[in-house]
Design an enzyme around this catalytic site. Sequence first.
Site, PDB file in Angstrom:
ATOM      1  N   GLU A  22      21.700-103.743  93.291  1.00 40.70           N
ATOM      2  CA  GLU A  22      21.713-102.892  94.483  1.00 40.70           C
ATOM      3  C   GLU A  22      22.447-101.591  94.179  1.00 40.70           C
ATOM      4  O   GLU A  22      23.380-101.577  93.375  1.00 40.70           O
ATOM      5  CB  GLU A  22      22.398-103.656  95.627  1.00 40.70           C
ATOM      6  N   ASP A  23      21.997-100.518  94.821  1.00 38.34           N
ATOM      7  CA  ASP A  23      22.642 -99.229  94.615  1.00 38.34           C
ATOM      8  C   ASP A  23      24.015 -99.165  95.268  1.00 38.34           C
ATOM      9  O   ASP A  23      24.986 -98.746  94.662  1.00 38.34           O
ATOM     10  CB  ASP A  23      21.754 -98.076  95.095  1.00 38.34           C
ATOM     11  N   PHE A  78      29.173 -90.412 102.768  1.00 36.75           N
ATOM     12  CA  PHE A  78      27.720 -90.474 102.625  1.00 36.75           C
ATOM     13  C   PHE A  78      27.377 -89.836 101.293  1.00 36.75           C
ATOM     14  O   PHE A  78      27.673 -88.665 101.053  1.00 36.75           O
ATOM     15  CB  PHE A  78      26.991 -89.770 103.772  1.00 36.75           C
ATOM     16  N   ASP A  99      27.247-101.381 101.719  1.00 35.88           N
ATOM     17  CA  ASP A  99      27.909-100.706 102.827  1.00 35.88           C
ATOM     18  C   ASP A  99      28.392-101.791 103.798  1.00 35.88           C
ATOM     19  O   ASP A  99      29.376-102.460 103.525  1.00 35.88           O
ATOM     20  CB  ASP A  99      26.915 -99.734 103.459  1.00 35.88           C
ATOM     21  N   ARG A 127      17.270 -88.063  95.412  1.00 37.01           N
ATOM     22  CA  ARG A 127      17.350 -89.208  94.501  1.00 37.01           C
ATOM     23  C   ARG A 127      17.461 -88.762  93.038  1.00 37.01           C
ATOM     24  O   ARG A 127      18.010 -89.468  92.206  1.00 37.01           O
ATOM     25  CB  ARG A 127      16.108 -90.093  94.634  1.00 37.01           C
TER      26      ARG A 127
END
Length: 178
Positions: A100-101, A153, A104, A166
């Site tokens: 996973e990137d 963010f 959160d 991206r």
Amino acid sequence: MKSYDIQTLIPPQQLQQTIERLAREIAADYEGQSLLLVCILNGSFIFTADLARELSRHNLEVEVDFMKVSSYADSESTGSVKMDFDMSRSITGRNVLIVEDIIDTGRTLEHLLRLLRTRDPRRMALCCLLDKPSRRVNGLQADYVGEVIDDLFVVGYGLDYNHRFRELPGIGIMNIEE
């Protein structure tokens, strides 16, 4: 019209060092075994590719498959998880590493891990490039963590804002100005 200010948080060189460290840790834990990397699209595609290449340098046999789940609209979690598409291979009896990137709130991954455990993997672990523990609403913890970041963010290296940014080679903090 919106304008975007992006300040570097993690430069490309630091990302490469982080991936090398993660690969060493993972390769040591799975030495002599095969490993299925499950890339969670869209954000983790670059990270997964670089991690797979680095793992192969450690003589670890890896395969890659893909899943897409979503819970975000713009920059906020919606709280509901939607399966956009599932992987193409069975994970029964296999060593599986979810890639996973960013973690959160943890809601999406908690849902996904619960689903994947019903498929009877031999061993399942979670690897994330970025972890935001201050936002977690559950006890979810990754087995392998690249970088812990504050509640910011971020975009770049696969992470996006409305499908943009991206392609940035590093991770940047995004400020949106109206």
